[in-house]
Design a protein around this motif. Structure first.
Motif, PDB file in Angstrom:
ATOM      1  N   ASN A 138      -7.351  -2.946  -4.211  1.00 14.34           N
ATOM      2  CA  ASN A 138      -6.161  -3.925  -4.951  1.00 14.34           C
ATOM      3  C   ASN A 138      -6.894  -5.237  -4.885  1.00 14.34           C
ATOM      4  O   ASN A 138      -6.552  -6.108  -6.036  1.00 14.34           O
ATOM      5  CB  ASN A 138      -5.095  -3.864  -3.966  1.00 14.34           C
ATOM      6  CG  ASN A 138      -5.076  -4.979  -2.949  1.00 14.34           C
ATOM      7  OD1 ASN A 138      -4.950  -6.293  -3.182  1.00 14.34           O
ATOM      8  ND2 ASN A 138      -5.687  -4.564  -1.673  1.00 14.34           N
ATOM      9  N   THR A 161       0.075  -0.561  -5.080  1.00 14.38           N
ATOM     10  CA  THR A 161      -0.813   0.348  -5.514  1.00 14.38           C
ATOM     11  C   THR A 161      -0.407   1.317  -6.481  1.00 14.38           C
ATOM     12  O   THR A 161      -1.294   2.190  -6.794  1.00 14.38           O
ATOM     13  CB  THR A 161      -1.643   0.790  -4.309  1.00 14.38           C
ATOM     14  OG1 THR A 161      -0.607   1.609  -3.324  1.00 14.38           O
ATOM     15  CG2 THR A 161      -2.458  -0.213  -3.642  1.00 14.38           C
ATOM     16  N   ASP A 185       0.864  -0.938   0.064  1.00 17.80           N
ATOM     17  CA  ASP A 185       0.029  -0.097   0.157  1.00 17.80           C
ATOM     18  C   ASP A 185       0.915   1.103   0.057  1.00 17.80           C
ATOM     19  O   ASP A 185       1.374   1.310   0.976  1.00 17.80           O
ATOM     20  CB  ASP A 185      -0.775  -0.097   1.256  1.00 17.80           C
ATOM     21  CG  ASP A 185      -2.114   0.963   1.354  1.00 17.80           C
ATOM     22  OD1 ASP A 185      -2.322   1.527   0.612  1.00 17.80           O
ATOM     23  OD2 ASP A 185      -2.679   0.745   2.499  1.00 17.80           O
ATOM     24  N   HIS A 235      -3.218  -1.044 -11.352  1.00 19.68           N
ATOM     25  CA  HIS A 235      -4.121  -0.837 -10.337  1.00 19.68           C
ATOM     26  C   HIS A 235      -4.896   0.799 -10.161  1.00 19.68           C
ATOM     27  O   HIS A 235      -5.856   0.932 -10.442  1.00 19.68           O
ATOM     28  CB  HIS A 235      -3.327  -0.894  -9.054  1.00 19.68           C
ATOM     29  CG  HIS A 235      -4.108  -0.482  -7.649  1.00 19.68           C
ATOM     30  ND1 HIS A 235      -5.224  -1.276  -7.253  1.00 19.68           N
ATOM     31  CD2 HIS A 235      -3.855   0.775  -6.981  1.00 19.68           C
ATOM     32  CE1 HIS A 235      -5.604  -0.642  -5.952  1.00 19.68           C
ATOM     33  NE2 HIS A 235      -4.976   0.672  -5.895  1.00 19.68           N
TER      34      HIS A 235
END
Ligand code: ME8
Length: 535
Positions: free
Chosen positions: A248, A104, A58, A109
């Protein structure tokens, strides 16, 4: 009602970990969840199922941005370095067999996140508003006043986040809001109809109570910094890092890019999370999916916290022990085994060096490792390393066969279904104990002294029974300790006849007599070396 994973026929059994913040290197807590997911997915692979295991990082939001700034590099440079030098190498070191690793910041994404949010906007699920409230950058979350703690000492007079025990910041911003408040009744209905949706029970109760109190709309954008995915219709805003992060689970399996793959994989059967991020997964995520007409996951399983000094272990509050220090001393397999064996999944637990050493010595080295080396040594000594036939099996052997059947059933139910890793592993180790007891009672070393054909047939039977039991243990423990199972498999001479241990089916493990007579048994490497010899 949305379909759950298990209702869909040929779909992959899809398991995820949280995608971790890369503001620092991974610690024992991150490894705990990731190993649990690895064991779960290896178990299901050995059930013969199609499996997909996803982990990742992340990388947006204020927390990462500030860390990068403090280190004088760009956020992306910071993330690249940490992912390549710390996160991926640790998963490799711990023998994690994830099928994908999503970041991410990847285009696959970010573009899909924009589409998802645009869809919600087009459906009238998002509106513009203003917000003022306390925010914890550690959690990347707005807090309610009620949950804040009064600061003491250096933080006297300030309000603290209950998880990070650090001061919150007051934020006032123009934001976009998702109409989360409208989803309370639908969520409660889903929890009601799918009691297995949130695990354990205590976590489920906490979420149900929280939702019953009424949900507020959720701010889903930030406008005072720019390290994030831009809101498609207003590029002065970036999408709130949690909305970005939760997606995600969809973008990594083809959402918006590969519909066929998406349908084969999504939704997740199990989202593994720590209980700190339970609400995001059990409240916000399903509401986002409902709002966009997508199916809901099968289960949100919250692991408890690894504690240190009575508090959740975190980056700012570590034991000072890294996963690598423990693997150096105990080995990777024992590390994978220990946390799942020692702590009931879902409960908090404390790590202790003494407890790890004690369990390693008693269960791994003395019970399991010794059994393996004794059996190999005796087949070597009495039968020249060729596995003999069990011609004289009786009641004692039948008890072992029955014990194995029970262990397989119990381990499969507990690990494969209930995510009770500790109970499942214990079932296998109870069987190991039973086989040790059987050997002590049958005392093959005494039987060997009698050269009569009857005694020699008994000796052969005892050793075959023990070796065949070890064959099953190697199969059942392979998801937890793959390297050890491989070594044991080699020592039993199983591969030429049965194929690799990882391809053995859990459901078939109790079928007696698979190890063929005549297999070449060798005294292989010591499975669990004595600890003092290791340093
Ligand atoms: O929350 N005990 O990332 P994070 C047990 N990026 N598990 C622990 C733990 C502990 N002491 N400490 C961490 C985030 N964990 C978000 C997630 S998902 C869409 C976004 C594990 O780096 C546990 O699984 O703070 C916890 O939920 C996770 O690490 C938090 O990792």
């Amino acid at each position: 009602m949305a379909a759950t994973g298990s209702e869909q026929g040929s779909k992959a059994y899809y398991v995820t970990t949280p995608i971790y913040y890369v503001n620092d290197a991974p610690h024992l807590g991150h490894a705990y969840t990731t190993v649990a997911g690895d064991v779960l997915t290896r178990w299901h692979r050995q059930r013969g199922e199609k499996v997909w295991y996803l982990t990742g990082t992340d990388e947006h939001g204020q927390k990462i941005m500030r860390t990068a700034e403090a280190n004088g590099v760009s956020p992306l440079e910071w993330c690249d370095k940490l992912v390549e030098e710390a996160w991926k190498p640790l998963w490799e070191h711990l023998d994690i067999k994830n099928d994908d690793f999503i970041r991410t910041t990847e285009k696959r994404h970010t573009e899909r996140v924009r589409e998802f949010v645009q869809d919600l906007y087009d459906k009238g699920e998002i509106y513009q508003g203003g917000y003022e409230g306390p925010y914890c950058v550690g959690c990347e979350e707005y807090k309610t006043y009620g949950e804040l703690l009064e600061g003491e000492g250096e933080f006297a007079g300030q309000k603290l986040c209950p998880i990070h025990r650090a001061p919150v910041e007051m934020l006032q911003e123009e934001n976009y809001f998702f109409k989360l408040s409208e989803y309370g009744p639908k969520l409660l209905e889903h929890y009601e109809q799918h009691p297995e949706f949130i695990q354990p029970e205590s976590a489920r109760n906490e979420v149900v109570n929280f939702v019953r109190q009424g949900l507020e709309d959720l701010s889903i954008s930030r406008s005072t910094f720019d390290w994030g995915v831009k809101v498609p219709w207003d590029d002065k805003h970036v999408i709130y890092v949690w909305i970005d992060a939760l997606l995600n689970y969809a973008t990594a399996v083809g959402y918006g890019s590969d519909q066929e793959r998406f349908e084969r994989t999504f939704p997740a059967d199990v989202h593994l999370v720590g209980k700190d991020i339970l609400r995001f997964h059990a409240v916000i995520w399903p509401a986002m999916l409902m709002a966009n007409g997508l199916p809901l996951p099968g289960k949100i399983a919250a692991n408890g916290w690894l504690m240190v000094g009575g508090e959740k272990m975190s980056k700012s509050n570590l034991t000072g022990i890294s996963p690598q220090q423990l693997t150096e001393h105990f080995g990777v397999d024992a590390y994978r085994w220990y946390f799942l064996r020692a702590i009931a999944f879902g409960q908090d637990g404390s790590f202790s060096w003494e407890d790890f050493s004690a369990r390693y010595t008693s269960e791994l080295a003395n019970d399991y490792g010794n059994l393996a080396s004794r059996v190999a040594a005796m087949v070597g000594k009495y039968f020249g390393g060729t596995l003999p036939e069990a011609k004289a099996a009786g009641e004692a052997e039948q008890a072992v066969v029955d014990g194995l059947a029970k262990a397989v059933d119990e381990a499969d139910r507990r690990i494969g279904e209930e995510l009770d890793f500790s109970g499942g592993i214990a079932a296998v180790f109870d069987f190991v104990k039973q086989v040790n007891g059987y050997l002590t009672e049958q005392a093959p070393w005494k039987v060997a002294k009698d050269e009569s054909p009857e005694a020699q047939a008994r000796l052969a039977t005892i050793l075959y029974t023990a070796a065949e039991s070890l064959r099953a243990c190697a199969v059942l423990l392979n998801p937890v300790m793959p390297e050890t199972s491989g070594k044991l498999w080699d020592s039993l001479g199983a591969e030429p006849h049965l194929g690799p241990v990882s391809e053995q089916r859990v459901g078939d493990a109790a079928r007696w007599g698979q190890l063929p007579v005549g297999a070449t048994v060798t005294k292989g490497a010591v499975l669990f070396p004595r600890l003092e010899e290791q340093k």
